[in-house]
Design a protein around this motif. Structure first.
Motif, short mmCIF file in Angstrom:
data_model
loop_
_atom_site.label_atom_id
_atom_site.label_comp_id
_atom_site.label_asym_id
_atom_site.label_seq_id
_atom_site.Cartn_x
_atom_site.Cartn_y
_atom_site.Cartn_z
N ARG B 141 26.74 -121.76 77.69
CA ARG B 141 26.19 -120.46 77.28
C ARG B 141 27.13 -119.32 77.72
NH1 ARG B 141 21.07 -120.75 79.94
NH2 ARG B 141 19.95 -121.34 78.07
N GLN B 142 27.56 -119.34 79.00
CA GLN B 142 28.47 -118.30 79.51
C GLN B 142 29.81 -118.33 78.76
OE1 GLN B 142 28.83 -119.59 83.52
NE2 GLN B 142 26.99 -118.55 84.26
N LEU B 143 30.26 -119.53 78.44
CA LEU B 143 31.55 -119.66 77.77
C LEU B 143 31.55 -118.91 76.44
CD1 LEU B 143 34.36 -121.12 77.73
CD2 LEU B 143 33.24 -122.94 76.45
N PHE B 144 30.47 -119.11 75.64
CA PHE B 144 30.39 -118.41 74.36
C PHE B 144 30.18 -116.92 74.55
CE2 PHE B 144 30.57 -121.28 70.73
CZ PHE B 144 30.63 -122.50 71.38
N ALA B 145 29.46 -116.54 75.61
CA ALA B 145 29.22 -115.11 75.85
C ALA B 145 30.54 -114.43 76.21
CB ALA B 145 28.20 -114.94 76.97
N LEU B 150 28.99 -113.94 72.19
CA LEU B 150 27.93 -114.56 71.40
C LEU B 150 26.82 -115.00 72.33
CD1 LEU B 150 29.38 -117.01 68.72
CD2 LEU B 150 27.49 -115.41 68.44
N ASP B 151 25.60 -114.59 72.02
CA ASP B 151 24.44 -115.08 72.76
C ASP B 151 23.88 -116.26 71.99
OD1 ASP B 151 22.02 -115.62 73.85
OD2 ASP B 151 21.34 -113.53 73.94
N ILE B 152 24.26 -117.47 72.41
CA ILE B 152 23.92 -118.64 71.58
C ILE B 152 22.42 -118.92 71.55
CG2 ILE B 152 26.17 -119.77 71.74
CD1 ILE B 152 24.78 -121.71 73.76
N ASP B 153 21.67 -118.34 72.47
CA ASP B 153 20.21 -118.56 72.44
C ASP B 153 19.54 -117.69 71.39
OD1 ASP B 153 20.15 -120.43 74.59
OD2 ASP B 153 20.62 -118.74 75.92
N ARG B 154 20.18 -116.57 71.06
CA ARG B 154 19.54 -115.61 70.16
C ARG B 154 20.14 -115.61 68.75
NH1 ARG B 154 18.34 -111.77 74.35
NH2 ARG B 154 16.43 -112.63 75.27
N VAL B 155 21.41 -115.99 68.66
CA VAL B 155 22.12 -115.79 67.39
C VAL B 155 21.54 -116.67 66.27
CG1 VAL B 155 23.89 -117.53 67.89
CG2 VAL B 155 24.45 -115.62 66.41
N SER B 156 21.46 -116.11 65.07
CA SER B 156 20.94 -116.87 63.93
C SER B 156 22.05 -117.74 63.34
CB SER B 156 20.44 -115.91 62.85
OG SER B 156 21.54 -115.20 62.31
N VAL B 157 21.67 -118.74 62.55
CA VAL B 157 22.67 -119.60 61.92
C VAL B 157 23.54 -118.78 60.97
CG1 VAL B 157 23.06 -121.68 60.57
CG2 VAL B 157 21.07 -121.53 62.03
N ARG B 162 28.88 -116.42 59.79
CA ARG B 162 29.75 -115.26 59.57
C ARG B 162 30.85 -115.22 60.63
NH1 ARG B 162 25.18 -112.87 57.65
NH2 ARG B 162 24.45 -112.14 59.66
N ARG B 163 30.44 -115.50 61.89
CA ARG B 163 31.44 -115.46 62.97
C ARG B 163 32.50 -116.54 62.76
NH1 ARG B 163 29.96 -112.40 67.57
NH2 ARG B 163 32.03 -112.99 68.27
N CYS B 164 32.07 -117.69 62.30
CA CYS B 164 33.03 -118.78 62.01
C CYS B 164 34.01 -118.35 60.92
CB CYS B 164 32.30 -120.03 61.52
SG CYS B 164 31.60 -121.02 62.82
N ALA B 165 33.46 -117.78 59.85
CA ALA B 165 34.31 -117.40 58.72
C ALA B 165 35.31 -116.33 59.16
CB ALA B 165 33.45 -116.88 57.57
#
Lengths: 189, 310
Positions: B141-145, B150-157, B162-165
């Motif tokens: 979680r901290q790594l992505f933050a 990115l807050d991986i607990d909150r972010v939508s698919v 979009r972030r990937c693209a």
């Protein structure tokens, strides 16, 4: 239509991307140990020459491009088309300016080139790595000035302009690397 | 055609040195060295791991993708802490960091959890390394933050796609699910910026594999991975020892395999039988030895660490 799985990806493979024939330049396989695998590829659009990056989920399939490279002899240009002949079958192909691209400046009649055919029509021409061409225009040579490093522009019989050593004269034959456009050596006739 | 080995003599000798030291490390720490078959009638059901099937007689056999299931049966049999050096096989994995056949060190430490096991790995690698090593720890979680805000607990698919693209040019992200997006960001964007040895721990429960859920935070699994300069070296867990939960995960895998049109596989009932009979709490890890050699010797690709690659 034939297709390739990402497992078959490798440099040089010809595939269709967004309706255009492309060649794979580099293929990188990335995969978190327990995660989804991806193929990250760098490809060249064979029509436009543009290089772009694509990422595929590993295991996906991509349509193969009907592209072949054949060795052909350059015959002549009529101003609109450049004409080539397959020395095996004597079959001729006419390539337009788009297909010939920058190669036109190295094309000398009778030289063998690599012509890239897509669905049977030329989309690319690769000249030989080295060509021998005659100097048709350059400033007068400086006699005895063979040791120093100076250069001057020289126009060659095909229209290409390359930097040559100061001592070279009109009418002399030079060897040029077509990939870099650099003068390599003087050729004795 | 060249008959010569792919690896240099230096690499071949270093491999021997590393194996000797690994065995000494575990023998002095009270481990039992074990040996399990490479060819077995069942295999990993994980969706992202493909097994090589070998035709022999009437029933299919599989080259093992890791010795995990067999080693857990040994834990149930009362072997205590165990280790193994073996080969493993993964269909379709080939590249600068991958080879379909590779070498693994796998060990299970009875009575440890994943945090204590990470410390043991740190000690092992320090022992094997020719240089000073620096280790750090970060949760998934901290790594992505910190790497991608990115807050991986909150972010939508949708946002993840979009972030990937944005971050990965030319990625067609429309069909990626949540975990596939996270995998792509980790492999293509985050890992290349990692420095030195880095433990990433507390993976999302959806990526738990055979790790148990964290009792203090049920959204994550007690799973970790070790990276060196972004190269993944090891994957470990506090092992899931509950047969009922394990069966549920296998069934979920099999369902997912069916949906994706992947080969159907049988559940390893022998492993479930072992879990039902009971195994002690333990933590286990698999460490890729070819990649470890790459890292220890500063090689550019896994190929240079392989003795042969014909």
């Amino acid at each position: 239509m034939a297709s390739y799985s990402t497992n078959e990806f490798r440099g040089g493979l010809k595939i269709m991307i967004d309706g255009d024939p492309c060649a794979i330049i580099e293929n990188e396989f990335v995969k978190p140990g327990k995660g989804q695998a991806f193929n990250r590829v760098r490809i060249r659009n064979l029509k436009t020459g543009r290089v772009l990056d694509k990422t595929f989920k590993s295991g996906e399939t991509v349509e193969a491009a009907d592209v072949i490279d054949i060795e052909m002899q350059y015959l002549y240009s009529d101003g609109e088309f450049w004409h080539f002949m397959d020395p095996q079958t004597y079959e001729q192909q006419a390539a337009d300016a788009n297909a010939v691209g920058d190669a036109y400046q190295w094309l000398k009649a009778q030289d063998n080139c690599q012509v890239t055919l897509y669905n049977g029509s030329p989309i690319g021409v690769t000249p030989p790595n080295f060509v021998e061409l005659e100097i048709t225009e350059t400033d007068p040579g400086l006699k005895g000035d063979t040791a120093q490093g100076g250069t001057k522009p020289a126009t060659l019989e095909t229209g290409a302009v390359v930097k040559v050593p100061l001592f070279l004269e009109i009418g002399e034959l030079v060897k040029v690397d077509t990939r870099s456009g650099e003068y390599m050596s003087r050729v004795k006739k | 055609m060249s008959w010569q080995p792919r690896a240099s003599l230096t690499v071949i000798r270093e491999r021997a040195r590393v194996y000797r030291q690994i065995r000494a490390f575990f023998n002095t720490r009270g481990f039992l060295e074990v040996d399990t078959p490479l060819l077995m009638p069942t295999t990993s059901t994980e969706v992202n791991i493909a097994s090589i099937e070998v035709t022999h007689g009437l029933r299919p056999l599989y080259l093992q993708t890791s010795p995990e299931y067999a080693m857990k049966r040994l834990l149930a049999a009362g072997c205590g802490s165990i280790f193994q050096i073996c080969h493993a096989f993964r269909q379709g994995e080939s590249g600068r960091l991958h080879n379909i056949e590779f070498s693994l060190l796998e060990w299970y430490r009875v009575g440890y959890d994943y945090h204590r096991l990470m410390q043991e790995i740190e000690l092992l690698i320090t022992t094997l390394s020719l240089h000073r090593c620096s280790f750090s720890y970060v949760s998934y979680r901290q790594l992505f933050a910190r790497s991608m805000q990115l807050d991986i607990d909150r972010v939508s698919v949708g946002e993840l796609r979009r972030r990937c693209a944005d971050a990965v040019p030319g990625a067609d992200c429309v069909e990626l699910d949540r975990d596939q997006c996270l995998d792509l960001l980790l492999a293509a964007v985050i890992a290349p910026s990692m420095q030195d040895y880095l433990f990433v721990y507390d993976y999302p429960l959806s990526q738990a594999a055979l790790a148990r859920a964290n009792p203090n935070d049920s959204s994550v699994a007690e799973r970790f991975e070790l990276f060196h300069n972004g190269i993944e070296l090891a994957n470990g867990f506090s092992e899931l020892t509950d047969a009922v939960q394990q069966r549920a995960r296998f069934e979920k895998d099999i369902q997912a395999r069916r949906e994706r049109g992947l080969p159907e596989l049988d559940i390893d009932e022998r492993l479930l039988g072992a879990l039902e009979s009971g195994i002690e709490d333990c933590a286990g890890v698999a460490l890729g030895l070819d990649r470890l050699l790459m890292v220890l010797l500063g090689l550019d690709s896994i190929e240079e660490a392989l003795t042969f690659r014909d």
